[in-house]
Design a protein around this motif. Structure first.
Motif, mmCIF file in Angstrom:
data_model
loop_
_atom_site.group_PDB
_atom_site.id
_atom_site.type_symbol
_atom_site.label_atom_id
_atom_site.label_comp_id
_atom_site.label_asym_id
_atom_site.label_seq_id
_atom_site.Cartn_x
_atom_site.Cartn_y
_atom_site.Cartn_z
ATOM 1 N N LYS A 341 0.842 -1.264 -0.031
ATOM 2 C CA LYS A 341 0.024 -0.139 -0.043
ATOM 3 C C LYS A 341 0.796 1.133 0.019
ATOM 4 N N GLN A 342 2.002 1.236 0.936
ATOM 5 C CA GLN A 342 2.641 2.762 1.175
ATOM 6 C C GLN A 342 3.790 2.627 0.153
ATOM 7 N N LEU A 343 4.229 1.694 -0.268
ATOM 8 C CA LEU A 343 5.590 1.747 -1.170
ATOM 9 C C LEU A 343 5.536 1.272 -2.501
ATOM 10 N N PHE A 344 4.324 0.464 -2.669
ATOM 11 C CA PHE A 344 4.152 -0.281 -4.171
ATOM 12 C C PHE A 344 3.054 0.194 -5.092
ATOM 13 N N ASN A 345 2.328 1.264 -4.527
ATOM 14 C CA ASN A 345 1.089 1.807 -5.175
ATOM 15 C C ASN A 345 0.075 0.525 -5.468
ATOM 16 N N GLY A 346 0.047 -0.289 -4.585
ATOM 17 C CA GLY A 346 -0.636 -1.619 -4.476
ATOM 18 C C GLY A 346 -0.681 -2.532 -5.810
ATOM 19 N N ALA A 347 0.636 -2.362 -6.320
ATOM 20 C CA ALA A 347 0.942 -3.180 -7.793
ATOM 21 C C ALA A 347 1.095 -4.538 -7.567
ATOM 22 N N TYR A 348 1.555 -5.050 -6.528
ATOM 23 C CA TYR A 348 1.760 -6.522 -6.332
ATOM 24 C C TYR A 348 1.126 -7.534 -5.678
ATOM 25 N N THR A 349 1.250 -8.553 -5.841
ATOM 26 C CA THR A 349 0.364 -9.717 -5.058
ATOM 27 C C THR A 349 1.555 -10.614 -4.461
ATOM 28 N N ARG A 350 1.258 -11.119 -3.150
ATOM 29 C CA ARG A 350 2.230 -11.644 -2.432
ATOM 30 C C ARG A 350 2.297 -13.112 -3.210
ATOM 31 N N THR A 351 3.648 -13.459 -2.997
ATOM 32 C CA THR A 351 3.991 -14.507 -3.411
ATOM 33 C C THR A 351 3.899 -15.925 -2.342
ATOM 34 N N SER A 352 3.142 -16.936 -2.621
ATOM 35 C CA SER A 352 3.009 -17.948 -1.824
ATOM 36 C C SER A 352 3.186 -19.577 -2.445
ATOM 37 N N SER A 353 4.362 -19.461 -3.474
ATOM 38 C CA SER A 353 4.716 -20.603 -3.766
ATOM 39 C C SER A 353 6.101 -20.413 -4.573
ATOM 40 N N TYR A 354 6.736 -21.506 -4.540
ATOM 41 C CA TYR A 354 8.150 -21.721 -5.242
ATOM 42 C C TYR A 354 7.905 -21.650 -6.745
ATOM 43 N N PHE A 355 6.779 -21.942 -7.144
ATOM 44 C CA PHE A 355 6.255 -22.051 -8.547
ATOM 45 C C PHE A 355 4.977 -21.190 -8.951
ATOM 46 N N GLU A 356 5.242 -20.055 -8.225
ATOM 47 C CA GLU A 356 4.159 -19.289 -8.450
ATOM 48 C C GLU A 356 3.700 -18.749 -9.803
ATOM 49 N N ASN A 357 2.421 -18.718 -10.264
ATOM 50 C CA ASN A 357 2.073 -18.237 -11.514
ATOM 51 C C ASN A 357 1.996 -19.358 -12.410
ATOM 52 N N SER A 358 1.722 -20.556 -12.055
ATOM 53 C CA SER A 358 1.881 -21.756 -12.734
ATOM 54 C C SER A 358 0.780 -22.914 -12.028
ATOM 55 N N GLU A 359 0.646 -23.797 -12.849
ATOM 56 C CA GLU A 359 -0.063 -25.050 -12.448
ATOM 57 C C GLU A 359 0.710 -25.845 -11.295
ATOM 58 N N MET A 360 1.912 -25.457 -11.376
ATOM 59 C CA MET A 360 2.838 -26.540 -10.285
ATOM 60 C C MET A 360 2.916 -25.902 -8.915
ATOM 61 N N ALA A 361 2.257 -24.745 -8.791
ATOM 62 C CA ALA A 361 2.162 -24.249 -7.333
ATOM 63 C C ALA A 361 1.243 -24.991 -6.530
#
Length: 611
Positions: A341-361
């Motif tokens: 909120k304060q530093l990134f202008n709300g641009a990011y999503t928290r990462t919760s996998s070593y294979f984030e953004n894939s079917e392997m997560a």
């Protein structure tokens, strides 16, 4: 009749094996058909008629003191890999397909016990000498003996490399079933044996090396800049895998020790292209006339790659960071929602996998297929892998994280830590001081709130910023407590996982096993992933590995974005089609060159389809 039938069956089997092992123009991980046929003319994401000419100017970070990117000494110059060519070329719009480059065809055993490359007779080093199988064998043996640790990990299953003829080389494997290894070997850069004769390979220096690639080194100003010139008579320029690439006559990289200074230089058009990694800059730093006038362009392109894991990495070689309860407690003290909120202008999503953004997560609880992989390891992996999904704390973004602090305190107490006065003492009764190693100035603003949260529990976080050379040296020697780093992933993870997590890489200086993992259970999961015999098996093994890594709390997960944020001046242009897995900067071209070409030819489209 039975004997005749058996002989016929054997003959058919042998014929079938021969057909499976026939040389191919491309190879895929699970023998699925490649996207591009043997007679393809160019990749879909290039402009095959892109004009040649002009200059591409870029910025480098820090400095460099070596032109040898293959060893674990010195800091190599950016883009030095462009002077070399590899046996195959990776397609940027397929998960993992390799097409022949120096090798015109590839042949692999039906059981993946060996792979053979047929070299193009026309392949040449840039001094005119032919690229031969002896050069390939020399390269492999040299990298295994004197190269950086990653090569020993990547090629660990290769038993020998043999030059069968001047244009034919074979690699035999120690084990069958490593489906990725033939493709990994295709990415081998081929070095000239004759040029390296009498030279010391494992000594980093600024001697200008010889390659077989589309560019050669033109000028070096040590630590300050490097420029490359296009090889106009390059042997590979008309190959389908190269058509539309390498359009600039000259590439220039000037080095900046501070990215803030570099960005200001970019906005003054001191260089042409900038990959923006700061959400704050993307939102606020480009409010200048050049943008509103269309001279400086901002563009977001979809990134279909798994984002992998970026995070604050714990060095578990440090005594006070070996307890997973300690690592989990320190992870709880990072307030992502406030930072976003304060530093990134709300641009990011928290990462919760070593294979984030894939079917392997890994998501939710393990599936039945995952449990088949995990159950044999029960008792040697965290029990929560089986009973509870991995979750990260979510705050209200106010900066007040009392619930996490209480939970962190309980975990630290359970680990034998305690507070005396206003200082946290570890299990040995020593005041806790953690050094966070950093090379980039702009990351300090992210760490300072984290430092305050740790200080509330009596933990001192020292942010130690060093120059890039010292940073790399300390990284290689594992001289850090924590640092920010990432474990990038492809759509088909494989042998590189050994470099990240396997015990065999834990003590290799410069390997990517930054965490210091030495866990037989994780070794088993890595080996299983590498040997997966189907896409489904690969996905299940990746998810199982993901769960165990997450449960170990080896990093404080950071954040990700699913686009590339590109800023570039209108002096350069890119094809109309962007590949799924890259923005393919080497397929771009100079607009000045395009204008010059247009004066002498009829107008041409920016993008053509496959012929």
């Amino acid at each position: 009749m039975i004997r005749l039938f058996s002989r016929c069956s054997l003959l058919l089997l042998l014929l079938g094996s021969g057909l499976q092992a026939a040389p191919q123009h491309a190879i895929t991980l699970y023998d699925e058909p490649p996207k591009y046929p043997a007679d393809f003319q160019h990749f879909d994401y290039v402009n095959p008629q892109a004009p040649k000419g002009g200059v591409l100017r870029q910025a480098g970070f820090g400095s460099f003191d070596s032109l040898n990117p293959f060893i674990n000494k010195g800091v190599p110059a950016d883009d030095i890999g462009l002077i070399y060519e590899t046996l195959t070329r990776h397609s940027l719009d397929e998960p993992f397909t390799e097409y022949g480059l120096i090798a015109s065809q590839i042949e692999r055993a039906p059981d993946n016990s060996w792979v053979r490359f047929y070299l193009r007779p026309e392949a040449r080093f840039n001094d005119g000498k032919q690229v031969t199988a002896d050069d390939v064998v020399f390269t492999f043996e040299t990298l295994m003996r004197d190269g950086a640790p990653q090569y020993k990990s990547y090629y660990a299953d290769v038993s020998k490399a043999t030059a069968e003829s001047p244009t034919r080389v074979r690699f035999d494997f120690k084990h069958k079933g490593n489906r990725e290894l033939p493709l990994i070997l295709g990415q081998l850069p081929v070095l000239p044996r004759h040029w390296w004769a009498g030279r010391e390979f494992n000594s980093g220096n600024l001697d200008i090396p010889l390659g077989s690639g589309p560019y050669r080194v033109a000028d070096v100003q040590a630590g300050r800049s490097i420029s490359f010139e296009r090889v106009t008579d390059w042997w590979g320029k008309d190959l389908p895998v190269n058509r539309g690439f390498y359009n600039f006559d000259k590439l220039v990289t000037d080095y900046y020790r501070d990215n803030t200074v570099a960005l200001e230089a970019f906005k003054a058009h001191q260089f042409d292209f900038w990959l923006e990694t700061s959400a704050k800059n993307w939102a606020t730093a480009y409010d200048i006339p050049a943008v509103s006038e269309g001279k400086l362009r901002k563009e977001e392109l979809l990134n279909s790659n798994p984002t992998g894991m970026q995070g604050f990495i714990f060095n578990t070689r440090r005594h006070n960071l070996q307890d997973p309860r300690v690592r989990e407690a320190l992870s709880l003290l990072f307030d992502f929602e406030w930072a976003n909120k304060q530093l990134f202008n709300g641009a990011y999503t928290r990462t919760s996998s070593y294979f984030e953004n894939s079917e392997m997560a890994a998501r939710g609880l393990p599936s039945a297929a995952e449990l088949e992989i995990l159950e044999p390891l029960r008792g040697s992996i965290p029990e929560e892998v089986f009973s509870q999904p991995f979750t990260l704390p979510v705050t209200d973004g106010s900066g007040i994280i009392r619930d996490q602090q209480r939970r962190a305190y309980d975990l630290l107490t359970a680990a034998g830590w305690k507070i005396e006065g206003d200082r946290m003492l570890d299990a040995d009764g020593k005041p806790v001081k953690i050094e966070f190693l950093l090379a980039q100035t702009e990351f300090e603003r992210v760490l300072l709130p984290y430092k305050r949260n740790l200080n509330d529990l009596g933990i001192e976080l020292e942010i130690r910023r060093v120059d890039i050379s010292q940073y790399i040296n300390r990284l290689r020697s594992r001289d850090f407590d924590m640092l920010v780093g990432g474990f990038g992933q492809s759509s088909s993870p494989g042998n590189e996982q050994r470099e990240y997590w396997h015990s065999s890489s834990a003590d290799n200086p410069g390997s990517r096993n930054l965490i210091g993992l030495r866990d037989p259970a994780i070794d088993t999961l890595v080996d299983g992933l590498i040997k997966a015999d189907s896409r489904e098996s690969l996905i299940n093994h990746a998810r199982a590995l993901d769960r165990v890594l997450l449960a170990g709390h080896y990093v404080v997960p950071n954040w990700h974005i699913k686009t590339w944020r590109l800023a570039y001046w209108n002096s350069i242009e890119h094809p109309a089609v962007t590949p799924l897995y890259d923005f393919a900067l080497m397929s771009w071209w100079s607009t000045a060159a395009a204008e010059a070409q247009a004066e002498h030819t009829d107008p041409i489209p920016n993008q053509a389809g496959n012929n």
